[in-house]
Design a protein around this motif. Structure first.
Motif, short mmCIF file in Angstrom:
data_model
loop_
_atom_site.label_atom_id
_atom_site.label_comp_id
_atom_site.label_asym_id
_atom_site.label_seq_id
_atom_site.Cartn_x
_atom_site.Cartn_y
_atom_site.Cartn_z
N ARG A 82 -37.17 9.06 10.57
CA ARG A 82 -37.69 8.17 9.50
C ARG A 82 -36.56 7.18 9.48
O ARG A 82 -37.09 6.05 9.30
N TYR A 130 -40.10 9.88 3.36
CA TYR A 130 -38.67 9.66 3.24
C TYR A 130 -38.51 10.32 1.58
O TYR A 130 -37.94 11.22 1.33
N GLU A 133 -39.71 13.97 1.21
CA GLU A 133 -38.82 15.14 1.77
C GLU A 133 -37.39 15.03 0.99
O GLU A 133 -36.59 15.92 1.21
N PHE A 134 -37.12 14.31 0.03
CA PHE A 134 -36.03 14.45 -0.84
C PHE A 134 -36.27 14.84 -1.94
O PHE A 134 -35.02 15.22 -2.89
N SER A 197 -33.78 11.97 7.22
CA SER A 197 -34.45 13.29 6.49
C SER A 197 -34.10 14.59 6.95
O SER A 197 -34.30 14.62 8.09
N THR A 370 -44.04 18.61 8.27
CA THR A 370 -43.13 17.44 8.40
C THR A 370 -43.52 16.79 9.75
O THR A 370 -43.35 15.40 10.11
#
Length: 458
Positions: A82, A130, A133-134, A197, A370
């Motif tokens: 990423r 991004y 995934e956070f 990530s 992912t």
């Protein structure tokens, strides 16, 4: 003793809002370059004596570039990471933006606009994956959907910048187009500080490094996940295999069916209002301004409801309402209804239509693992931009040949098809972890994950 928590269980913190603005910068730039070219062409067209075909090519070049940028950029995001793509993408954007100032003929400008489209198209899958995934699972839908708001902000800012730059004279178009380099440089510098990530690192077998990033941000009692996806290679065709093909088709369909009529109507709304009988006294421009102000309002209830009642209803019913409103506008197009009545219907349509647009960032990021999350989002971006390009090109042709009523009925029909597609295919992913949402297609199959300790979980 502090309880161990996972990344997706964390409450919203300052870091999440930083990520939101860093990732949303791509959406801002997208809106900016789409808006600024409309103002620049007003100066550029008479200066170069551009034909209507050339004007169309300049206007469409970025959208076509986004098709290729989305597909290629999404795949590379999953393949090399990423953050790496986040930086490379913005570097290309800054260089292409500045070079627009030095364009000597329309062909050079078309090529540069195409390159800009490549960069913006690539940024969609990078930014979306991004943020997803956070993000905490309880706020993921609102954070992803909220990125759409920054597109509208960029679009609005571009018109203001273009308006004030008109005072620069015959070369004002050069400054307008080059001005997109400024937000790109600001976002590029901010992104240099971002971590990779953790989910992408874990998917590449680098789970120790992934947990190190998570704990460095949130503390020692936070881990990436109770389970993570086993290491697998990235393959472009995987989004059509192992049950993911239906999600790929669903995303391409609903996204295209939402943006195709939306882009076409938005592009030609002054002309549409003129055909309603409001061409005198600049009412068509006043109406366009009023609608633009209200459209973004639709995002706020949608961002709340997508976490309160779920993804499905916030997509399904706006499709139906949009179809009903446009059908009503088609029926009344020759009835000489009042300006206030017509604008009210367009505002209602815009609020619901804008509200459902948040799913463009939500579903692609939630329904794929992912290793192909960026690839799938890039594919959806590319297909939808081709749809919006074709609809924008065909809208005035249909309008002139068949009239306003028929044109609005066709747009309503596309929204109704979107309603049926969503009713049948849209899943519910509210309050689920990414591990759960990305395996909805395998509920009846055995799926193994690997825990942090190395144990297989079936």
């Amino acid at each position: 003793m502090n309880q161990i928590r996972t990344l997706e269980e964390m409450p919203l913190r300052k870091f999440h809002f930083q990520m939101f603005f860093y990732t949303g910068g791509g959406a801002f730039i997208d809106g900016y370059i789409i808006g600024i070219i409309a103002v620049a062409l007003a100066v550029l067209q008479p200066q170069f004596d551009l034909s209507l075909t050339t004007v169309g090519l300049v206007g469409m070049a970025a959208l076509v570039g986004m098709f290729f940028g989305g597909i290629l950029g999404g795949y590379l995001t999953d393949l090399i990471g990423r953050k790496t793509m986040f930086i490379l993408d913005l570097v290309v954007f800054v260089i292409a933006s500045v070079l627009q100032y030095f364009a000597q003929d329309p062909m050079q400008l078309i090529i540069l606009r195409f390159i800009l489209g490549l960069a913006v198209g690539a940024d969609y899958p990078i930014a979306g994956t991004y943020m997803a995934e956070f993000a905490p699972k309880k706020n993921r839908g609102a954070l992803l959907g909220g990125l759409v708001a920054l597109w509208y902000v960029g679009y609005g800012v571009s018109y203001l910048v273009g308006y004030f730059m008109l005072a620069l004279g015959e070369d004002s178009w050069r400054w307008m187009l080059a001005s997109s380099a400024l937000p790109a440089i600001i976002i590029l510098l901010a992104r240099l500080k971002m971590p990779e990530s953790p989910l992408w690192l874990a998917s590449k077998g680098r789970e120790k490094e992934a947990n190190g990033i998570v704990q460095g941000i949130f503390g020692k009692n936070v881990v990436l996940s109770e389970s993570f996806e086993a290491e697998e290679k990235t393959s472009f065709m995987d989004m059509f295999k192992n049950g993911y093909g239906k999600w790929t088709i669903f995303i391409a369909l609903f996204w295209t069916l939402q943006v195709a009529p939306s882009f076409a109507i938005a592009t030609y709304i002054p002309e549409v209002l003129g055909l309603f009988g409001f061409a005198d006294g600049n009412k068509e421009y006043l109406g366009s301004a009023i609608m633009s102000l209200f459209y973004i309002v639709g995002l706020f209830p949608a961002l709340y409801l997508v976490e309160k009642i779920g993804r499905r209803p916030v997509l399904i019913w706006p499709f139906l309402v949009s179809a009903i409103i446009l059908t009503t506008l088609g029926l009344t197009s020759s009835w000489h209804m009042s300006f206030a009545f017509t604008i009210m219907l367009f505002v209602i349509y815009g609020i619901f239509n804008t509200g459902m647009s948040i799913h463009q960032w939500i579903y692609p990021n939630e329904l794929f693992p992912t290793k192909i999350r960026g690839t799938a989002l890039g594919f959806g971006t590319g297909v939808s931009r081709i749809g919006s390009s074709l609809s924008t090109f065909l809208f005035p042709v249909i309008l002139s040949k068949y009239g306003l009523g028929v044109t609005l009925y066709i747009c309503a029909g596309l929204f109704f098809i979107g309603f049926l597609v969503s009713l049948v295919m849209a899943p519910e992913t509210r309050n689920m972890s990414l591990a759960e949402t990305s395996t909805l297609n395998k509920r009846t199959n055995k799926l193994s994950y690997q825990s942090n300790s190395g144990k297989k979980i079936i």
